[in-house]
Scaffold this active site. Sequence first.
Site, PDB file in Angstrom:
ATOM      1  N   ASP A 117       0.786  -1.238   0.000  1.00  0.00           N
ATOM      2  CA  ASP A 117       0.000   0.000   0.000  1.00  0.00           C
ATOM      3  C   ASP A 117       0.821   1.293   0.000  1.00  0.00           C
ATOM      4  O   ASP A 117       0.253   2.380   0.082  1.00  0.00           O
ATOM      5  CB  ASP A 117      -0.961   0.008   1.195  1.00  0.00           C
ATOM      6  CG  ASP A 117      -2.101  -0.991   1.014  1.00  0.00           C
ATOM      7  OD1 ASP A 117      -2.645  -1.053  -0.098  1.00  0.00           O
ATOM      8  OD2 ASP A 117      -2.427  -1.706   1.971  1.00  0.00           O
ATOM      9  N   ASP A 182      -6.433  -3.798  -6.795  1.00  0.00           N
ATOM     10  CA  ASP A 182      -6.125  -2.527  -6.123  1.00  0.00           C
ATOM     11  C   ASP A 182      -4.660  -2.120  -6.311  1.00  0.00           C
ATOM     12  O   ASP A 182      -4.309  -0.940  -6.280  1.00  0.00           O
ATOM     13  CB  ASP A 182      -6.382  -2.626  -4.611  1.00  0.00           C
ATOM     14  CG  ASP A 182      -7.565  -3.472  -4.205  1.00  0.00           C
ATOM     15  OD1 ASP A 182      -7.921  -4.390  -4.959  1.00  0.00           O
ATOM     16  OD2 ASP A 182      -8.112  -3.232  -3.129  1.00  0.00           O
TER      17      ASP A 182
HETATM   18  N1  GLY Z   1      -7.595  -2.453  -0.523  1.00  0.00           N
HETATM   19  C1  GLY Z   1      -8.201  -1.259  -0.816  1.00  0.00           C
HETATM   20  C2  GLY Z   1      -9.677  -1.313  -0.908  1.00  0.00           C
HETATM   21  O1  GLY Z   1     -10.330  -1.724   0.018  1.00  0.00           O
HETATM   22  O2  GLY Z   1     -10.198  -0.917  -1.893  1.00  0.00           O
END
Ligand code: GLY
Length: 399
Positions: A117, A182
Amino acid sequence: MKYLKLSLLLVIPIILNSCMATSKKTEAPEIASQIEFADKQLSLLLAVAEQENNIPRTLDANGNMHWIHKRFDWTEGFYPGSNWYLYELTKNEKWKIAAEKFQSIFESHKNYTTNHDLGFVFNCSYGNGYRLTGNEEFKNVMITAGNSLITRFDPTVGCIKSWDVEKGWQSTRGWKFPVIIDNMMNLELLFELSKITGDTKYQNVAIAHADTTLKNHFRKDNSSYHVIDYDPETGAVRNKHTAQGYAHESSWARGQAWGIYGYTVCYRYTKNPIYLKQAEKIANFIINYPGTPEDGIPYWDYNAPNIPNEPRDVSAAAVTVSALIELDGYSKESYLPAINKIMNSLASPKYTAKLGENKNFLLKHSVGSIPHNNEIDVPLNYADYYYLEALSRYKNYSK
Ligand code: GLY
């Protein structure tokens, strides 16, 4: 003939009415008043955040503020990022001061190598800060974060590993090398780093990741799986799963939004038409999905089982519309009707809070993760962030 004339007399007003309704929905949104409102509402949020010296994330099930986890929180960059956008939109120094203060809370996380992230966290905060101020210290933080992020790249797989699988709920799924859609959002930091440092190692990782994802994450209808699990020994795909969607074969709304945004960014930096095509294909899926409500705000999963009695996900709409505005500038297609529809919906009282309500977040009705029974029908700091980005992009829109 008489009947034909009569039925035309009856039908024409209906057609005209429905055309007028459609054109009203797709007329340009009132950006200036939304920016003015955001400035006021987020000033109230700032006062609370200052008092707590913490970063607001969402609301809990009782409607109380849920602050970020200070140890590491994938959403921590969005709040300072929103402050940077407000600084850009209003030129008020108070937003710059706030952005700098709140991003400094997590600066040390630039050394984390235990998840993917860092692109979300550091590009939305320090990245916007560097873009707007040219502060070299911000650039150095971005470089450290980028170096941490690329340690998770595996050349056999051709991807950055999203989650470690030794502990937490991720350890219960039997995965070896999970990569989630993501993760496309972490590439912007890497592309930007190659641009500002001249070192191509970051962009090489980003391109490999985007290419592998393009090969394995998408279905024939251009929707995407959430999780692709790879075998790190061979690079082969082991599983095509979901984590935050309804089912392995369903289309999780925010996943589609991350995809369109991610490939639009890839095109911005590389000008590779394959990425433009992919972003257009995802746009086509999102815009033309038959079950999406008339206001363009999707249900949390396109295949959620109890539609229309399912929560919407405003965060997915905010990410999508921001991406569409950028994509519209590259594409021969015109996305303006869809952009206007979503922007008008987001600005409506259904989705924009009243001043002082919604614990001072801007947008209502987002979803974090229904399978984890977490953050259902709540405000989310990233919905606000991407909406502010969309307001900023719309303000400068031209084609
Ligand atoms: N992992 C990021 C989201 O929940 O979109």
